[in-house]
Motif scaffolding. Sequence first.
Motif, PDB file in Angstrom:
ATOM      1  N   THR A  31      91.912  74.016  30.365  1.00 34.24           N
ATOM      2  CA  THR A  31      91.218  75.542  30.362  1.00 34.24           C
ATOM      3  C   THR A  31      91.421  76.251  31.499  1.00 34.24           C
ATOM      4  O   THR A  31      91.215  77.441  31.549  1.00 34.24           O
ATOM      5  CB  THR A  31      89.878  75.610  29.665  1.00 34.24           C
ATOM      6  OG1 THR A  31      88.904  74.992  30.563  1.00 34.24           O
ATOM      7  CG2 THR A  31      89.797  74.886  28.391  1.00 34.24           C
ATOM      8  N   TRP A  57      81.544  73.636  32.621  1.00 30.87           N
ATOM      9  CA  TRP A  57      81.471  73.039  31.171  1.00 30.87           C
ATOM     10  C   TRP A  57      79.992  72.404  30.975  1.00 30.87           C
ATOM     11  O   TRP A  57      79.547  72.457  30.118  1.00 30.87           O
ATOM     12  CB  TRP A  57      82.676  72.468  30.825  1.00 30.87           C
ATOM     13  CG  TRP A  57      83.891  73.224  30.396  1.00 30.87           C
ATOM     14  CD1 TRP A  57      84.932  73.089  31.074  1.00 30.87           C
ATOM     15  CD2 TRP A  57      84.016  74.349  29.321  1.00 30.87           C
ATOM     16  NE1 TRP A  57      85.851  74.059  30.729  1.00 30.87           N
ATOM     17  CE2 TRP A  57      85.532  74.794  29.459  1.00 30.87           C
ATOM     18  CE3 TRP A  57      83.191  74.650  28.476  1.00 30.87           C
ATOM     19  CZ2 TRP A  57      85.945  75.577  28.675  1.00 30.87           C
ATOM     20  CZ3 TRP A  57      83.790  75.569  27.359  1.00 30.87           C
ATOM     21  CH2 TRP A  57      85.080  75.911  27.625  1.00 30.87           C
ATOM     22  N   ALA A 107      88.618  80.149  25.520  1.00 31.07           N
ATOM     23  CA  ALA A 107      89.569  78.970  26.019  1.00 31.07           C
ATOM     24  C   ALA A 107      89.319  77.849  25.030  1.00 31.07           C
ATOM     25  O   ALA A 107      90.221  77.283  24.433  1.00 31.07           O
ATOM     26  CB  ALA A 107      89.113  78.457  27.349  1.00 31.07           C
ATOM     27  N   ILE A 108      87.763  77.854  24.326  1.00 28.32           N
ATOM     28  CA  ILE A 108      87.600  76.523  23.540  1.00 28.32           C
ATOM     29  C   ILE A 108      88.049  76.965  22.245  1.00 28.32           C
ATOM     30  O   ILE A 108      88.552  76.198  21.283  1.00 28.32           O
ATOM     31  CB  ILE A 108      85.973  76.423  23.684  1.00 28.32           C
ATOM     32  CG1 ILE A 108      85.712  74.890  23.356  1.00 28.32           C
ATOM     33  CG2 ILE A 108      85.374  77.271  22.431  1.00 28.32           C
ATOM     34  CD1 ILE A 108      86.034  74.060  24.297  1.00 28.32           C
ATOM     35  N   LEU A 122      91.871  76.042  22.204  1.00 24.12           N
ATOM     36  CA  LEU A 122      91.993  74.558  22.421  1.00 24.12           C
ATOM     37  C   LEU A 122      91.522  74.069  20.889  1.00 24.12           C
ATOM     38  O   LEU A 122      92.098  72.950  20.294  1.00 24.12           O
ATOM     39  CB  LEU A 122      90.878  73.978  23.393  1.00 24.12           C
ATOM     40  CG  LEU A 122      91.155  72.413  23.491  1.00 24.12           C
ATOM     41  CD1 LEU A 122      92.669  72.170  24.074  1.00 24.12           C
ATOM     42  CD2 LEU A 122      90.093  71.959  24.827  1.00 24.12           C
TER      43      LEU A 122
END
Length: 216
Positions: free
Chosen positions: A30, A37, A54-55, A58
Amino acid sequence: MSTTIEDRLILLLKEDGEHHGYWQSLEEVTGISAQRWRKAFARRQRPTTDMFAAICKLYPRYAFWLATGITDAINGHVAPQTALTFPERLYAGSWATNSYFKQSLKLADKLYAEGNVDIEDEKQRMYAVERTQPLAHWIASPLLEKAYELSTSEEYKELQELWQQREQDRSELLPKSAATPTKQGETGGPPRTPILGYDNRTAHQSMFELFFRPEK
């Protein structure tokens, strides 16, 4: 008041967060530090928009649930196993669906990269993404030409093939989700004997059922 988006992010991270080296690997994929995090996971800081973006990239299968708190499981928008979902209860995802989401994200990024959009420039980003309606019809930005160019690529062909597989998976899941299983439980066999870690309250429902069905 339902869960907050911060709560849901923590539940998502909890699914893999106990694995050795997870935070460091999350930093690598990321570009966001492992420390940030960990702090968000421990509620020592509020997660930022770049962390959510970003999550979602992903884990695209969780993005809809993360934003809204509900699922659309038949279409591949599920929640992690660490979260209780309602009104839907189905967790079953699809490799093809998740791959389709990831390929779509890859192509979307490629559109902007090959369209020479400076993502650090707010005006360029908005000009590239916005459609306008000066008269009777909608007009897209110059990126539309690049979109048509990319639609002839092998990557775009792969996207279409993944969509076909996703629809095949969906057509196989639909009958299972709509069927009413026998009272014997998920397998249709003899009643289950409660075992360590098994929630006997769900024994009357199939793992593929989309909705909660109270036991009569």
